[in-house]
Motif scaffolding. Structure first.
Motif, PDB file in Angstrom:
ATOM      1  N   UNK A  76       0.852  -1.202   0.000  1.00  0.00           N
ATOM      2  CA  UNK A  76       0.000   0.000   0.000  1.00  0.00           C
ATOM      3  C   UNK A  76       0.885   1.249   0.000  1.00  0.00           C
ATOM      4  N   UNK A  77       1.963   1.188   0.809  1.00  0.00           N
ATOM      5  CA  UNK A  77       2.882   2.335   0.835  1.00  0.00           C
ATOM      6  C   UNK A  77       3.525   2.546  -0.542  1.00  0.00           C
TER       7      UNK A  77
ATOM      8  N   UNK B 104       2.320   1.639  -3.271  1.00  0.00           N
ATOM      9  CA  UNK B 104       1.216   2.108  -4.120  1.00  0.00           C
ATOM     10  C   UNK B 104       1.043   3.623  -4.066  1.00  0.00           C
ATOM     11  N   UNK B 105       1.222   4.204  -2.865  1.00  0.00           N
ATOM     12  CA  UNK B 105       1.067   5.669  -2.767  1.00  0.00           C
ATOM     13  C   UNK B 105       2.142   6.394  -3.563  1.00  0.00           C
TER      14      UNK B 105
END
Lengths: 75, 473
Positions: free
Chosen positions: A58-59, A61-62
């Protein structure tokens, strides 16, 4: 931009892969608690690692989400 | 313990009053009241999302779930939450883009606009109402049970429930969504601190993580693997739970609202990452409390386990903190849910702004009263009822995702089929029809069918084409 799009797709595929992997006997062998890691039962430590990997993805992804590029351009 | 309850209770109440007054503004617009001015920063965003997500369901329900079903409970919630924060990144981007430049009036209002069909909004509102109210009710009940154990005979359980509903109504009425978000921040931090203090005490009972699982292996070996002693945590149950939890940011309006009111896209994205880390931190100590319960209270019922593990076995100050932490956990989630229902109602109302606001506030009051009555009559395992709530609203997921993502004029079939799906799911919960078909759980089957319908609707939808100037000429 194209590279970001590619990295984002890789992140999505990796997240889906991790989710599918969780429900295979590789992570949840029915009724089996070994091999343990530092005394932690098998399904717990493997699924813990998967949870951490999902948050790491997710990180990443950011950082690679193509939408961020658009927003910077909007600004 | 009473002394410490007063000390912590007064500090907590003071912080809540401060949050309400800080958010109070005379002559505020309905946008400010319902959407907090859509300007929420990273720290507040993480804490409000976390406080709304991690409720009594996590605080009490998860230790009980670990105690009964073993380590597979981690996959049920933590892995699903890890996947959910990744989906949050993707869905948050799309929904924020969709509402850019327009006033967001809840998912019901948005989905009505997307489909140009009022029924879509009504169907969504119906599912939110049907599945959030019992969930709110059982959380209020959870707090009441706990308070009754802490102060036996002082008030009847319904008295505690009524008090909780009253506090919730007063401070959301004074400060609106902003007060709820401020108080969520206080409650999120309190929840994290308390769950770790109790978790740590439970871990110390065993002398470490290794000895804890060694001991549990001798007590009940099935707890160390899936599907657990009751055979509940099968791959199918876990997959259906994953899908239901994945759909939380899409279909539970209190979360969708929080995604939209974040200050910027970047803040929203960083909120998703921080929420993932927060989830790991909050769920981890519930394993220790659950294993502690499995060791000492495996034969006890739910209420006795809560009372012993959280109150009687703890030093007075910690037990008092547990009481305040539990109130915080329950209050933050229930008011987020009730307020979100009000927000959804607002999206469906027509008329001038002041009458819409008045009716919304009446709606919030009515929902609170209904939740209060549910808190008296509902009895179920916290986690399983929460899961039903996630699955019930999750049925609307394909309809919402299709409406928001598709750039085509899609058939309204998905709206009618979602309504049918909702009725079928309710019928199975009521026991009118079976909950397994062809060896598949009904909720999983509904997710698959509605997901396929959404894909087909998109592929067969009519492409919306702008007429180019050349063609026009």
């Amino acid at each position: 931009m194209e590279k970001k799009r590619l990295y984002w797709r890789i992140c999505c595929i990796a997240a889906i892969f991790l989710c599918i992997l969780t429900f295979t006997p590789l992570v949840i062998p029915q009724g089996i608690a070994t091999p343990e890691l530092a005394g932690v039962p098998y399904s717990l430590w493997t699924s813990f690692i998967i949870t951490v990997l999902l948050v790491v993805l997710t990180y990443i992804g950011t950082r690679v989400h193509p939408g961020m590029q658009n927003e910077e351009e909007d600004v | 313990m009473i002394f410490w309850v007063w000390v912590f209770g007064l500090i907590y109440a003071g912080l809540l009053v401060f949050a309400s007054l800080k958010s109070y503004k005379k002559n505020r617009s309905s946008e400010e009241f319902m959407m907090a001015g859509s300007n929420i920063g990273l720290t507040l965003g993480v804490l409000t999302f976390a406080a709304a997500l991690f409720s009594t369901f996590t605080f009490l329900g998860m230790p009980d779930f670990f105690r009964i079903n073993g380590v597979g409970a981690w996959i049920f919630l933590a892995v699903s939450d890890g996947a959910m924060v990744f989906l949050l990144l993707w869905f948050g981007y799309h929904i924020r883009n969709k509402v850019k430049g327009m006033e967001f009036r809840g998912v019901s209002g948005l989905i009505t606009r997307c489909y140009e069909n009022k029924l879509a909004g009504y169907v969504f509102f119906l599912s939110a109402f049907l599945f959030l109210i019992p969930y709110v009710g059982i959380q209020i009940q959870g707090i009441a049970i706990f308070m009754d154990a802490a102060f036996p005979g002082s008030f009847p359980a319904w008295g505690w429930s009524a008090g909780i509903v009253l506090i919730m109504l007063v401070y959301s009425e004074i400060g609106g969504l902003k007060a709820i978000i401020f108080s969520d921040a206080i409650q999120g931090l309190l929840l994290l601190a308390v769950i770790w203090i109790i978790g740590w005490a439970c871990l110390n009972h065993f002398g470490g993580i290794g000895p804890m699982f060694d001991k549990i292996g001798t007590v009940q070996e099935d707890l160390l693997s899936t599907p657990g002693p009751q055979g509940l945590l099968t791959p199918q149950f876990l997959i259906a739970s994953l899908i239901a939890i994945l759909m939380i940011p899409v279909t539970q309006p209190q979360f969708t609202t929080r995604i939209v009111v974040m200050k910027s896209m970047k803040t929203m994205q960083l909120m998703a990452v921080s929420l993932g880390a927060f989830a790991i931190l909050v769920i981890l100590p519930t394993i220790f409390i659950g294993m502690y319960g499995a060791d000492l209270y495996s034969e006890y019922g739910r209420d006795e386990f809560f009372a012993n593990a959280f109150l009687y076995d703890q030093p007075d100050a910690v037990a008092a903190l547990a009481i305040i932490g539990l109130i915080a956990a329950g209050l933050s989630t229930t008011n987020a849910q009730i307020f979100a229902l009000g927000s959804e109602l607002r999206g469906l109302l027509r008329g001038n702004e002041s009458s819409i606001m008045r009716n919304t506030k009446i709606g919030i009051f009515v929902f609170s009263v209904i939740a209060f009555f549910f808190s008296i009559i509902v009895f179920d395992q916290l986690v399983l009822l929460a899961r039903v709530s996630f699955a019930g609203t999750g049925i609307m997921g394909p309809m919402i995702i299709l409406g928001i993502l598709s750039d085509r004029k899609v058939s309204p079939a998905i709206i009618y089929l979602s309504l049918v799906g909702l009725i079928v799911f309710l019928s199975s919960l009521a026991g009118f029809i079976p909950d397994m078909y062809f060896g598949l759980r009904l909720d999983l089957l509904l997710f698959i069918i509605l997901g396929l319908v959404a894909v087909i609707s998109h592929l067969t939808g009519k492409k919306l084409q702008l007429i180019s100037p050349e063609k026009d000429q």
